[in-house]
Design an enzyme around this catalytic site. Structure first.
Site, PDB file in Angstrom:
ATOM      1  N   HIS A 180       0.857  -1.188   0.000  1.00 46.79           N
ATOM      2  CA  HIS A 180       0.000   0.000   0.000  1.00 46.79           C
ATOM      3  C   HIS A 180       0.896   1.242   0.000  1.00 46.79           C
ATOM      4  O   HIS A 180       1.936   1.277   0.669  1.00 46.79           O
ATOM      5  CB  HIS A 180      -0.898  -0.023   1.233  1.00 46.79           C
ATOM      6  CG  HIS A 180      -1.898   1.089   1.274  1.00 46.79           C
ATOM      7  ND1 HIS A 180      -1.570   2.366   1.694  1.00 46.79           N
ATOM      8  CD2 HIS A 180      -3.216   1.123   0.952  1.00 46.79           C
ATOM      9  CE1 HIS A 180      -2.647   3.128   1.632  1.00 46.79           C
ATOM     10  NE2 HIS A 180      -3.654   2.400   1.176  1.00 46.79           N
ATOM     11  N   ASP A 219       0.918   4.190   1.451  1.00 46.64           N
ATOM     12  CA  ASP A 219       1.297   4.744   2.748  1.00 46.64           C
ATOM     13  C   ASP A 219       2.264   3.830   3.487  1.00 46.64           C
ATOM     14  O   ASP A 219       3.157   4.294   4.204  1.00 46.64           O
ATOM     15  CB  ASP A 219       0.053   4.973   3.613  1.00 46.64           C
ATOM     16  CG  ASP A 219      -0.868   6.030   3.032  1.00 46.64           C
ATOM     17  OD1 ASP A 219      -0.362   6.960   2.372  1.00 46.64           O
ATOM     18  OD2 ASP A 219      -2.095   5.933   3.228  1.00 46.64           O
ATOM     19  N   LYS A 220       2.102   2.516   3.321  1.00 51.25           N
ATOM     20  CA  LYS A 220       2.993   1.577   4.000  1.00 51.25           C
ATOM     21  C   LYS A 220       4.365   1.519   3.345  1.00 51.25           C
ATOM     22  O   LYS A 220       5.368   1.271   4.010  1.00 51.25           O
ATOM     23  CB  LYS A 220       2.347   0.190   4.041  1.00 51.25           C
ATOM     24  CG  LYS A 220       1.364   0.041   5.177  1.00 51.25           C
ATOM     25  CD  LYS A 220       2.095   0.015   6.502  1.00 51.25           C
ATOM     26  CE  LYS A 220       1.385   0.846   7.541  1.00 51.25           C
ATOM     27  NZ  LYS A 220       2.201   1.163   8.686  1.00 51.25           N
ATOM     28  N   GLU A 240      10.470  11.702   6.883  1.00 50.26           N
ATOM     29  CA  GLU A 240       9.171  11.577   6.202  1.00 50.26           C
ATOM     30  C   GLU A 240       9.397  11.164   4.750  1.00 50.26           C
ATOM     31  O   GLU A 240      10.377  11.577   4.125  1.00 50.26           O
ATOM     32  CB  GLU A 240       8.415  12.904   6.237  1.00 50.26           C
ATOM     33  CG  GLU A 240       8.379  13.588   7.596  1.00 50.26           C
ATOM     34  CD  GLU A 240       7.618  12.805   8.641  1.00 50.26           C
ATOM     35  OE1 GLU A 240       6.810  11.930   8.255  1.00 50.26           O
ATOM     36  OE2 GLU A 240       7.824  13.057   9.840  1.00 50.26           O
ATOM     37  N   GLU A 256      14.486  15.676   9.458  1.00 53.19           N
ATOM     38  CA  GLU A 256      15.609  16.192  10.228  1.00 53.19           C
ATOM     39  C   GLU A 256      16.399  15.032  10.819  1.00 53.19           C
ATOM     40  O   GLU A 256      15.807  14.071  11.329  1.00 53.19           O
ATOM     41  CB  GLU A 256      15.129  17.087  11.380  1.00 53.19           C
ATOM     42  CG  GLU A 256      14.301  18.289  10.936  1.00 53.19           C
ATOM     43  CD  GLU A 256      12.863  17.928  10.616  1.00 53.19           C
ATOM     44  OE1 GLU A 256      12.365  18.379   9.556  1.00 53.19           O
ATOM     45  OE2 GLU A 256      12.253  17.183  11.386  1.00 53.19           O
ATOM     46  N   LYS A 315      -5.757  -4.223   0.530  1.00 48.87           N
ATOM     47  CA  LYS A 315      -6.389  -3.801   1.784  1.00 48.87           C
ATOM     48  C   LYS A 315      -7.326  -4.913   2.251  1.00 48.87           C
ATOM     49  O   LYS A 315      -7.821  -5.695   1.446  1.00 48.87           O
ATOM     50  CB  LYS A 315      -7.202  -2.504   1.586  1.00 48.87           C
ATOM     51  CG  LYS A 315      -6.391  -1.315   1.133  1.00 48.87           C
ATOM     52  CD  LYS A 315      -7.260  -0.079   0.945  1.00 48.87           C
ATOM     53  CE  LYS A 315      -7.622   0.561   2.264  1.00 48.87           C
ATOM     54  NZ  LYS A 315      -8.292   1.877   2.082  1.00 48.87           N
ATOM     55  N   PHE A 326      -8.799  -4.193 -10.238  1.00 56.25           N
ATOM     56  CA  PHE A 326      -7.880  -3.351  -9.468  1.00 56.25           C
ATOM     57  C   PHE A 326      -6.471  -3.573 -10.030  1.00 56.25           C
ATOM     58  O   PHE A 326      -5.633  -4.212  -9.415  1.00 56.25           O
ATOM     59  CB  PHE A 326      -7.977  -3.740  -7.987  1.00 56.25           C
ATOM     60  CG  PHE A 326      -7.122  -2.935  -7.030  1.00 56.25           C
ATOM     61  CD1 PHE A 326      -6.440  -1.807  -7.420  1.00 56.25           C
ATOM     62  CD2 PHE A 326      -7.027  -3.340  -5.701  1.00 56.25           C
ATOM     63  CE1 PHE A 326      -5.662  -1.086  -6.532  1.00 56.25           C
ATOM     64  CE2 PHE A 326      -6.254  -2.645  -4.800  1.00 56.25           C
ATOM     65  CZ  PHE A 326      -5.564  -1.503  -5.209  1.00 56.25           C
ATOM     66  N   ASP A 343      -2.376   5.884  -6.057  1.00 55.67           N
ATOM     67  CA  ASP A 343      -2.543   6.894  -4.996  1.00 55.67           C
ATOM     68  C   ASP A 343      -1.185   7.247  -4.431  1.00 55.67           C
ATOM     69  O   ASP A 343      -0.335   6.366  -4.242  1.00 55.67           O
ATOM     70  CB  ASP A 343      -3.419   6.353  -3.845  1.00 55.67           C
ATOM     71  CG  ASP A 343      -4.883   6.222  -4.230  1.00 55.67           C
ATOM     72  OD1 ASP A 343      -5.527   7.269  -4.403  1.00 55.67           O
ATOM     73  OD2 ASP A 343      -5.360   5.090  -4.341  1.00 55.67           O
ATOM     74  N   ALA A 344      -0.978   8.507  -4.114  1.00 51.86           N
ATOM     75  CA  ALA A 344       0.252   8.908  -3.427  1.00 51.86           C
ATOM     76  C   ALA A 344       0.255   8.339  -2.014  1.00 51.86           C
ATOM     77  O   ALA A 344      -0.795   8.116  -1.407  1.00 51.86           O
ATOM     78  CB  ALA A 344       0.362  10.433  -3.379  1.00 51.86           C
ATOM     79  N   ARG A 392       0.370   7.858   7.806  1.00 52.09           N
ATOM     80  CA  ARG A 392      -1.036   8.075   7.457  1.00 52.09           C
ATOM     81  C   ARG A 392      -1.906   6.845   7.765  1.00 52.09           C
ATOM     82  O   ARG A 392      -3.079   6.817   7.422  1.00 52.09           O
ATOM     83  CB  ARG A 392      -1.157   8.460   5.987  1.00 52.09           C
ATOM     84  CG  ARG A 392      -2.393   9.297   5.695  1.00 52.09           C
ATOM     85  CD  ARG A 392      -2.283  10.108   4.422  1.00 52.09           C
ATOM     86  NE  ARG A 392      -2.022   9.303   3.239  1.00 52.09           N
ATOM     87  CZ  ARG A 392      -2.016   9.813   2.010  1.00 52.09           C
ATOM     88  NH1 ARG A 392      -2.248  11.107   1.820  1.00 52.09           N
ATOM     89  NH2 ARG A 392      -1.763   9.045   0.966  1.00 52.09           N
ATOM     90  N   LYS A 393      -1.331   5.845   8.412  1.00 50.27           N
ATOM     91  CA  LYS A 393      -2.102   4.643   8.760  1.00 50.27           C
ATOM     92  C   LYS A 393      -1.931   4.337  10.250  1.00 50.27           C
ATOM     93  O   LYS A 393      -1.621   3.221  10.657  1.00 50.27           O
ATOM     94  CB  LYS A 393      -1.658   3.462   7.899  1.00 50.27           C
ATOM     95  CG  LYS A 393      -2.171   3.543   6.464  1.00 50.27           C
ATOM     96  CD  LYS A 393      -3.677   3.364   6.409  1.00 50.27           C
ATOM     97  CE  LYS A 393      -4.243   3.550   5.011  1.00 50.27           C
ATOM     98  NZ  LYS A 393      -4.344   4.974   4.634  1.00 50.27           N
ATOM     99  N   LYS A 405      10.612   7.900  13.203  1.00 45.79           N
ATOM    100  CA  LYS A 405      10.965   8.652  14.413  1.00 45.79           C
ATOM    101  C   LYS A 405      11.832   7.801  15.335  1.00 45.79           C
ATOM    102  O   LYS A 405      11.473   6.667  15.664  1.00 45.79           O
ATOM    103  CB  LYS A 405       9.706   9.071  15.171  1.00 45.79           C
ATOM    104  CG  LYS A 405       8.807  10.015  14.385  1.00 45.79           C
ATOM    105  CD  LYS A 405       7.539  10.327  15.174  1.00 45.79           C
ATOM    106  CE  LYS A 405       6.606  11.252  14.374  1.00 45.79           C
ATOM    107  NZ  LYS A 405       5.353  11.530  15.103  1.00 45.79           N
ATOM    108  N   LYS A 448      11.406  10.465  20.477  1.00 49.47           N
ATOM    109  CA  LYS A 448      10.064  10.980  20.220  1.00 49.47           C
ATOM    110  C   LYS A 448       9.051  10.093  20.952  1.00 49.47           C
ATOM    111  O   LYS A 448       8.850   8.935  20.595  1.00 49.47           O
ATOM    112  CB  LYS A 448       9.740  10.985  18.726  1.00 49.47           C
ATOM    113  CG  LYS A 448      10.367  12.137  17.946  1.00 49.47           C
ATOM    114  CD  LYS A 448      11.843  11.960  17.727  1.00 49.47           C
ATOM    115  CE  LYS A 448      12.394  13.022  16.794  1.00 49.47           C
ATOM    116  NZ  LYS A 448      13.861  12.921  16.661  1.00 49.47           N
ATOM    117  N   ASP A 485       5.985  10.058  20.900  1.00 43.51           N
ATOM    118  CA  ASP A 485       4.923   9.545  20.036  1.00 43.51           C
ATOM    119  C   ASP A 485       5.097   8.049  19.832  1.00 43.51           C
ATOM    120  O   ASP A 485       4.122   7.297  19.786  1.00 43.51           O
ATOM    121  CB  ASP A 485       4.974  10.228  18.661  1.00 43.51           C
ATOM    122  CG  ASP A 485       4.228  11.542  18.636  1.00 43.51           C
ATOM    123  OD1 ASP A 485       3.460  11.802  19.566  1.00 43.51           O
ATOM    124  OD2 ASP A 485       4.433  12.302  17.677  1.00 43.51           O
TER     125      ASP A 485
END
Length: 452
Positions: free
Chosen positions: A35, A37-38, A63, A76, A187, A273, A281-282, A287-288, A308, A312, A314
């Site tokens: 995918h 995003d992955k 990123e 960074e 998916k 598909f 898709d970009a 984003r997941k 990260k 961090k 997060d």
């Protein structure tokens, strides 16, 4: 309460029974390693791993953007290591399976643009301390961990099944034996019916959308719809009769029993598909985040993980929260538990610890009292989370697809390559993966709560 009793008294007994025992459904989804995003998450985490392999003190926030024929890297970094980020990105893309030009996104031919610069000293001054155990949090925010005893790995069942479906689908794609037309993007989604005691009763529906070759074609425009229907029917037949039985065979008997003939399957419900991946898709790092965690169960603080380093919170505090929640449930404190930890940037101690057992607590304590005892049992300073969970190691590439939680802790040897003026060097490092999934604090918790 009296009003409710009076209301029920006026309802026929059969209706009262229905009122008291009304099942509900819950749905979770997953996405494959192919995918968009992955892909971005895996590139970001592989870059992070390479920095940590050559300089464990690296500070990284990387990123990634992927689109048709293009990868963009930004972020960074503060590190003593040099890393060839372009080659790392290409290696990840090839490993996932984007190796054919017809995908319009291919490992060797895609462009890789790099815009990575040095970490802001304003951020770094609040994090680095002389004593690593006293380092401040890399950002403010709240992080959540969740666990439930409905599965052996203490994960929500709908998400666990969604991940398993796609992992097995990827295995079948790489084997290229039973199903030969699969492409990397996919998916899945699973809906579970629960009773009012929050126990899974059955699987209601399974959705799978998988990218594929155009293996049935027609030059006759009048026959195009028929050709596409033949192709879609074949994909559904293969996935229901080949994929699902392999997934089911991996599961314990009580979960296998939830697979009934009543399951509604939606296989590529929009039709063919063929165009997928970054050409369809970009994709972007981070984003997941619900796929990465608990599939919508529990809660989420909003921060992404991939790319990260563990300064961090997060990332590191989310892992620590999962570690706490899983050990609490495994120790028998509750059937399910949500753990929240919050931080201020540059501050050592967490600003708060919160626990919700959803009324499933097995001990004679309020959730607030449980949270207080947890704060005494677990050191939640960012530096100590890094130390206790062994997070300053190149362990993150494996987290970037099929979920960060519910995975099997294991020790592996990983090899990293690095170029210098003296040539290409290889480095082997033994690391522990998914340390936050260990049930290594169960005895401590039982003792502290008087359950021994």
């Amino acid at each position: 309460m009296l009003k409710q009793q009076n209301l029920l008294a006026n309802i026929p007994s059969k209706a009262v029974k229905l009122y008291k025992h009304m099942p509900y459904s819950f749905t979770s989804e997953s996405v494959s390693e192919g995918h968009p995003d992955k892909i971005a998450d895996q590139i970001s985490d592989s870059i992070l791993d390479n920095f940590l392999a050559h300089d464990p003190n690296s500070k990284v926030a990387c990123e990634t953007l992927v689109t048709t024929g293009q990868v963009v890297l930004a972020g960074e970094v503060k590190s003593q290591a040099y890393v060839d980020v372009q080659n790392i990105a290409r290696d990840v893309i090839a490993r996932i399976g984007y190796t054919k030009s017809e995908y319009m996104f291919e490992a060797n031919s895609c462009g890789v643009l790099t815009a990575i610069h040095e970490q802001s000293p304003d951020i770094n001054q609040g994090v680095d301390r002389g004593n690593p155990e006293e380092q401040g949090a890399g950002d403010q925010g709240m992080m959540f961990g969740f666990a439930t005893n409905e599965t052996d790995n203490y994960m929500p069942l709908a998400l666990d099944l969604s991940h398993r479906i796609l992992r097995v689908l990827a295995d079948i794609r790489r084997e290229n034996n039973d199903i030969k037309y699969l492409r990397p993007d996919a998916k899945s989604q699973v809906t579970i019916q629960y009773n009012d005691n929050h126990q899974p009763e059955k699987i209601m529906s399974i959705v799978i959308s998988t990218q594929h070759d155009e293996f049935v074609m027609s030059s006759d425009s009048n026959s195009k719809d028929a050709a596409e229907k033949e192709m879609c029917d074949k994909i559904k037949e293969d996935l229901v009769n080949i994929l699902i039985p392999r997934v089911k065979s991996q599961l314990p008997s009580h979960i296998q029993g939830l697979f009934t003939d009543d399951i509604v399957y939606h296989i590529n419900p929009t039709g063919k598909f063929v165009i997928g991946g970054p050409h369809g898709d970009a994709g972007l790092t981070g984003r997941k985040i619900i796929v990465d965690t608990y599939g919508g169960k529990g809660a989420h603080g909003g921060g992404a993980f991939s790319g990260k380093d563990p300064s961090k919170v997060d990332r590191s505090a989310a892992y620590a929260s999962r570690h706490i929640a899983k050990n609490l449930v495994a120790a028998g404190i509750a059937d399910q538990a949500l753990v929240q930890v919050s931080y201020a940037i540059g501050v050592v101690e967490p600003t708060g610890v919160f626990i919700d057992t959803y009324g499933s607590s097995k001990v004679k304590m309020t959730d607030g009292e449980i949270a207080k005892k947890v704060s005494e049992l677990f050191d939640l300073r960012p530096g100590m989370i890094e130390k206790n969970l062994k997070l300053r190691a190149p362990i993150y590439g494996e987290t970037a697809a099929y979920g960060h939680m519910g995975r099997k802790p294991q020790t592996v040897i990983k090899t990293f390559h690095n170029a210098s003026s003296n040539g290409l060097h290889s480095k082997e490092i033994q690391v522990e993966l998914f340390t936050w999934e260990k049930l290594d604090r169960v005895d401590d918790i039982k003792s502290a709560f008087g359950l021994n």
